[in-house]
Every structure is written in C-alpha cells, then in structure tokens.
Design an enzyme around this catalytic site. Structure first.
Site, mmCIF file in Angstrom:
data_model
loop_
_atom_site.group_PDB
_atom_site.id
_atom_site.type_symbol
_atom_site.label_atom_id
_atom_site.label_comp_id
_atom_site.label_asym_id
_atom_site.label_seq_id
_atom_site.Cartn_x
_atom_site.Cartn_y
_atom_site.Cartn_z
ATOM 1 N N THR A 128 0.682 -1.132 -0.194
ATOM 2 C CA THR A 128 0.243 0.323 0.072
ATOM 3 C C THR A 128 0.730 1.460 -0.271
ATOM 4 O OG1 THR A 128 -1.560 -1.194 1.453
ATOM 5 C CG2 THR A 128 -1.533 1.199 1.014
ATOM 6 N N VAL A 129 1.651 1.436 0.804
ATOM 7 C CA VAL A 129 2.531 2.268 1.232
ATOM 8 C C VAL A 129 3.372 2.357 0.105
ATOM 9 C CG1 VAL A 129 3.689 4.314 2.988
ATOM 10 C CG2 VAL A 129 1.816 3.115 3.458
ATOM 11 N N LYS A 161 6.017 2.588 12.063
ATOM 12 C CA LYS A 161 6.198 3.022 13.504
ATOM 13 C C LYS A 161 6.566 1.886 14.125
ATOM 14 C CE LYS A 161 2.051 2.159 12.128
ATOM 15 N NZ LYS A 161 0.981 2.611 10.900
ATOM 16 N N ILE A 192 -0.646 13.775 7.894
ATOM 17 C CA ILE A 192 -0.186 14.955 8.645
ATOM 18 C C ILE A 192 1.297 15.341 9.132
ATOM 19 C CG2 ILE A 192 -0.444 16.221 10.262
ATOM 20 C CD1 ILE A 192 -2.883 14.342 10.596
ATOM 21 N N LYS A 237 2.809 4.972 18.454
ATOM 22 C CA LYS A 237 2.716 6.361 18.037
ATOM 23 C C LYS A 237 2.746 7.386 19.348
ATOM 24 C CE LYS A 237 0.030 5.088 13.528
ATOM 25 N NZ LYS A 237 -1.176 4.855 12.919
ATOM 26 N N VAL A 242 3.474 8.672 12.154
ATOM 27 C CA VAL A 242 2.535 9.081 13.334
ATOM 28 C C VAL A 242 1.658 10.003 12.551
ATOM 29 C CG1 VAL A 242 1.987 10.038 15.204
ATOM 30 C CG2 VAL A 242 4.479 9.581 15.154
ATOM 31 N N GLY A 302 -0.212 9.560 9.744
ATOM 32 C CA GLY A 302 -0.692 9.252 8.344
ATOM 33 C C GLY A 302 0.525 10.345 7.503
HETATM 34 P P1 NDP Z 1 1.537 -3.343 2.876
HETATM 35 O O1 NDP Z 1 1.185 -5.314 3.297
HETATM 36 O O2 NDP Z 1 0.731 -2.894 2.241
HETATM 37 O O3 NDP Z 1 3.298 -4.120 2.263
HETATM 38 C C1 NDP Z 1 4.009 -4.209 2.179
HETATM 39 C C2 NDP Z 1 5.029 -4.947 1.282
HETATM 40 O O4 NDP Z 1 6.326 -4.847 1.837
HETATM 41 C C3 NDP Z 1 4.287 -5.782 1.007
HETATM 42 O O5 NDP Z 1 4.378 -5.518 -0.364
HETATM 43 C C4 NDP Z 1 5.538 -7.303 1.526
HETATM 44 O O6 NDP Z 1 5.073 -8.108 0.462
HETATM 45 C C5 NDP Z 1 6.570 -6.145 0.941
HETATM 46 N N1 NDP Z 1 7.278 -7.277 2.134
HETATM 47 C C6 NDP Z 1 7.122 -7.827 3.330
HETATM 48 N N2 NDP Z 1 8.267 -8.797 3.649
HETATM 49 C C7 NDP Z 1 8.902 -8.384 3.008
HETATM 50 C C8 NDP Z 1 10.811 -8.156 2.845
HETATM 51 N N3 NDP Z 1 11.055 -9.515 3.806
HETATM 52 N N4 NDP Z 1 10.597 -8.182 1.970
HETATM 53 C C9 NDP Z 1 11.087 -7.499 0.484
HETATM 54 N N5 NDP Z 1 9.827 -7.186 0.785
HETATM 55 C C10 NDP Z 1 8.976 -7.538 2.151
HETATM 56 O O7 NDP Z 1 1.746 -2.818 4.002
HETATM 57 P P2 NDP Z 1 1.393 -1.036 4.150
HETATM 58 O O8 NDP Z 1 2.211 -0.773 2.727
HETATM 59 O O9 NDP Z 1 0.037 -0.728 4.886
HETATM 60 O O10 NDP Z 1 1.987 -0.653 5.578
HETATM 61 C C11 NDP Z 1 3.576 -0.627 4.954
HETATM 62 C C12 NDP Z 1 4.282 -0.043 6.775
HETATM 63 O O11 NDP Z 1 3.800 1.701 7.027
HETATM 64 C C13 NDP Z 1 4.157 -0.630 7.817
HETATM 65 O O12 NDP Z 1 5.136 -0.484 8.527
HETATM 66 C C14 NDP Z 1 2.746 -0.495 8.072
HETATM 67 O O13 NDP Z 1 2.219 0.455 9.507
HETATM 68 C C15 NDP Z 1 3.083 1.584 7.857
HETATM 69 N N6 NDP Z 1 2.041 2.178 7.815
HETATM 70 C C16 NDP Z 1 0.825 2.007 6.845
HETATM 71 C C17 NDP Z 1 -0.110 2.887 6.471
HETATM 72 C C18 NDP Z 1 -1.492 2.808 5.630
HETATM 73 O O14 NDP Z 1 -2.240 3.178 5.793
HETATM 74 N N7 NDP Z 1 -0.855 1.106 4.985
HETATM 75 C C19 NDP Z 1 0.008 4.430 6.858
HETATM 76 C C20 NDP Z 1 0.442 4.299 7.825
HETATM 77 C C21 NDP Z 1 2.323 3.762 7.782
HETATM 78 P P3 NDP Z 1 3.797 -9.608 0.100
HETATM 79 O O15 NDP Z 1 2.896 -9.031 0.441
HETATM 80 O O16 NDP Z 1 3.887 -10.413 -0.364
HETATM 81 O O17 NDP Z 1 3.836 -9.946 1.951
HETATM 82 N N1 HSE Z 2 -3.579 0.960 10.309
HETATM 83 C C1 HSE Z 2 -2.955 2.231 10.865
HETATM 84 C C2 HSE Z 2 -3.752 2.440 11.298
HETATM 85 C C3 HSE Z 2 -1.816 2.965 9.248
HETATM 86 O O1 HSE Z 2 -4.848 2.783 11.001
HETATM 87 O O2 HSE Z 2 -3.419 4.197 11.327
HETATM 88 C C4 HSE Z 2 -1.577 4.533 9.735
HETATM 89 O O3 HSE Z 2 -0.318 4.527 10.488
#
Ligand code: NDP
Ligand code: HSE
Length: 402
Positions: free
Chosen positions: A11-12, A100, A131, A200, A127, A129
C-alpha cells in the site's frame, strides 16, 4: 541526481512510487535535483506493472550499489526491516520509513547510527499518516514548552468508530472495509487493541521529551469492547467516542495513555471522522494548535514518506537532527490522573453504585438501552476509580471522559 530504493511495494510503497511519478516536477523542484527510482525490493514480482523492471528480491543488490543515496522502507514489521535499515545507515545511506513499529522499538538506535555515519533517519509517516506532525514538533515548535499532546492517532479505529456510530454497522463488517481500503495493519489487532496508537503515542512522547518513552510502559486499551449501547449513551450525553493517545507533562514526568474517551461534541476532536486523524498540541506560548488530515491510506502516507525523502536530499551529506534520544524518560503514575468516568451497571445494582460513587453522580438515560443503570462520576483519580469499580458486583463497562 539522487537514486533511491523503495523496500516493500504494498500500500504505502506503491504510493511512494506513485507520488514520485505523478508529482515528479514538484518533487524535483523541492529537492533541487532529479530523483530516480532505481530499485523496488519486494518478495513478489509485479508483471505488467510500469516499474516491473526495477523490482528486485535481494537486498544485497541495493546495499552494494554505490549509487543508492536513500532507502524508503515501507515493508513493515521489525525484521528484516531493522537489519536492512541498520546496514544501510552504516553504509551512509539515509533511510526514511513509515514503519512505526520499528521506530517505536529501535528509533533512537537508528538515529544514533545515522548520526555516526553522517546520514539521516526520518519517520514522518510513522505518526498521523499524511499529517506533517513530527516535522512541526521538531522545527516550528522546538522552542515551545509543550505540556500536552492529545490525538486521534489511528485511522482504522476512527473509521470503525465513525461507521459504528453514524451508520450502525457491526464491528467485523467495518473492520473488513478498513482492511480493504488499505488502512489496517497486517495484523489488525495492532489497530483495534490500541497497540498502533500506543506506538505513535510513544514516538510523540519521545520527541516531546527528547528522551525515550517505551511503548511498553504506556497503559493501552483498544476499542474492541465498545458497543452500540455505548454510542446510544454517548448520544444522550452529547458526546462522541474516540480512541485517543494522550501525553501530559507534569512536575514528576509524563502521564501517557491510550484509551477510548467520550468527547463533548463542542470539542473539535469529536468531529474528526472516518480515516482522519487529528493531534492537539499545547505549548506554553502558543496555546492549542490542532493538526488534521488522513491518518492512513496509500497516497496520504506516501506523501509524508516523500517529504522525508526530499528533506534528506536537500540535506545530502549531513545528518538531520530529530531529537529522538535513548535516555529513558520518567513516566509518572497514571493512578493520580483525574477524569470523570461514565459507568454502566446492571439496574439491580443501582443502590450499590450510588453508595460507592456518592450523590454527585450524573444519571444518564437512553431510550435505546434497557435493564441498566448508567451514570457519570464526579472527578476522580484513576486509582480511586478502579478501586471502586472493581467493587461493583454487576459492572458492565466504563469509559473515560475528556
Ligand atoms: P503492505 O503489507 O501493504 O506492504 C508491505 C509490502 O512489503 C508487501 O508488498 C510485502 O510483500 C513487502 N514485504 C514484506 N516483507 C518483505 C521482505 N522481507 N522483503 C521484501 N518485501 C517485503 O503494508 P503497508 O504498505 O500498509 O504498510 C507498510 C508499513 O507502513 C507498515 O510499517 C505500516 O505500519 C506502515 N504504515 C501503513 C499505513 C497504511 O495506511 N497502510 C499508514 C502509515 C504507516 P508481501 O505482500 O508479498 O508479503
Ligand atoms: N493502521 C494504521 C492506521 C496505519 O489505521 O492508522 C497508519 O499508521
């Protein structure tokens, strides 16, 4: 030109790549140079994706490429993220992250390593998103004596509470919606049990104090016990229910807590709905300021990661100070903190409740709930409240009032 790698194309991470694509001119102008996305590390391949040729599966390719200036880590989790980031910083490659969990656990160590190797470790997206709260605390508000921070810090739980309240949708259904929208953590317990808001809160408290506040020391309660009956009573009280992270500074240290609170509708925090977060910061000269925006989701979070990436490139070959240290912070005893509490008991135990909490209680009635006696206490300390609450023979639930 600077070259970057994104670790984790979920996602991110895919949002970061999208911001670099869609806003390439604005990014270049702010950074003062072109930014080239050289690699995307992920476990999977992405056939048909515009960036499929940049996808690699081996971190060594990235760490051994002398052209890489910055890594954006958006994989999540403690390992291997910690090892990858530590190794990058030791090579003088700056890191920005949305992770985080990692910042709350290892932030001070990663900042120290970055400093030792004259590069930077930034974590704005960890922290609130999208903001820009951490940059605000670290720059615009650094001269203030900040004595409290109160915030809605988790988008998933705010989304769930809003939908339960306004649309009367069940907890499980609305959690699934939040997951489908990309808001929730991989293990959604982190959201609904309050652990994510706790991390956070720990990061904010650490920046506020310039010391390390461990998330393990923060009393944390999530939203899994909140029911439609609670919302019915909240409506009678003219209040809303929100999960808050709270930090209050006093003479002996900090009071910190993550808990659902009843908030009067005239308080702007009560009007923060769906995935939005809001953080109220009180400074001695400034008074209250409130920061509002999307607390989760692809684009908003990615925007915060890219803001860090640009900052790093603008300050290339130097360390950006973030005031995150590893001196343990003193937390004060939550038992002395005073609120009013909303309490629900079985109607058969009304006399018992009145006897325990005294004649100053305010009775709360709702046409939607039956067989209960509900009331709001006078101001009472956490410690005294819990002592009395545990003596109630048929207690159903309680909530703190802001
Ligand atoms: P996702 O699960 O959507 O994305 C993580 C990606 O990283 C996946 O494609 C995953 O692959 C890949 N991945 C995991 N482990 C490995 C590895 N060892 N080597 C290579 N690639 C890897 O997570 P998000 O994008 O939602 O979140 C990412 C981070 O951002 C987290 O720490 C989350 O807490 C933080 N965050 C998320 C927010 C949100 O709104 N989603 C907002 C703010 C922070 P696969 O799917 O194949 O396992
Ligand atoms: N899972 C977290 C939330 C993502 O819902 O706020 C953003 O840090």
């Amino acid at each position: 030109m600077s070259k970057v790698a994104v670790l984790g194309y979920g996602t991110v991470g895919s949002g970061v790549v999208e911001v670099l694509d869609v806003n390439s001119a604005e990014v270049e102008e702010s950074a003062g140079e072109k930014i080239e996305l050289k690699y995307i590390l992920d476990l999977r391949d992405f056939p048909g994706d515009k960036h499929q040729d940049q996808v690699v599966h081996d971190i060594e390719v990235i760490l051994n490429d002398p052209e890489i200036d910055v890594i954006c880590e958006t994989m999540g989790g403690l390992e291997p993220a910690f090892t990858f980031e530590k190794r990058a910083l030791e090579k003088g490659i700056s890191v920005c992250t949305s992770n985080k969990e990692l910042v709350a656990a290892h932030g001070p160590e990663l900042v120290r390593i970055a400093k030792e190797h004259n590069c930077s470790f930034l974590f704005e997206a960890s922290v609130g998103g999208g903001i820009p709260i951490l940059r605000t605390l670290n720059t615009s508000l650094r001269h203030e004596k900040i004595d409290s921070i109160t915030g809605i810090l988790n988008g998933t739980t705010n989304y769930i509470l809003t939908k339960m309240d306004k649309d009367k949708i069940g907890f499980a259904t609305v959690l699934k919606e939040a997951q489908d929208k990309g808001y929730a953590e991989r293990k959604p317990e982190a959201d609904i049990e309050g652990y994510d808001a706790c991390r956070k809160t720990a990061i904010l408290a650490s920046l506020l104090s310039g010391q390390y506040v461990s998330y393990e020391d923060i009393e944390t309660e999530g939203i899994t016990k909140i029911t439609q009956q609670d919302f019915a009573y909240a409506k009678s009280l003219g209040m809303s229910i929100k999960l808050l992270g709270m930090i209050k500074k006093n003479n002996s240290g900090f009071f910190t807590m993550v808990s659902p609170f009843l908030i009067p509708l005239e308080n702007p925090l009560a009007l923060v709905n769906e995935v939005f977060n809001a953080i109220v910061v009180h400074g001695n000269m400034l008074g209250n300021t409130m920061y509002y925006g999307k607390g989760a989701g692809k684009e908003a979070t990615a925007s915060a990661v890219v803001a860090d990436l640009i900052d790093i490139i603008v300050h290339k070959k130097s360390h950006i100070d973030v005031n995150l240290n590893d001196i343990p912070a003193e937390l004060s005893d939550n038992g002395n903190y005073v609120h009013r509490f909303f309490v629900r008991v079985d109607e058969s135990t009304e006399d018992e409740a009145r006897e325990l909490f005294g004649s100053n209680i305010e009775i709360v009635e709702s046409s939607e709930v039956f067989g209960e006696f509900a009331f709001v206490t006078d101001l009472i300390s956490e410690k005294d409240f819990k002592t009395k609450y545990t003596k109630l023979s048929k207690a159903k639930a309680f909530l703190r009032e802001l």
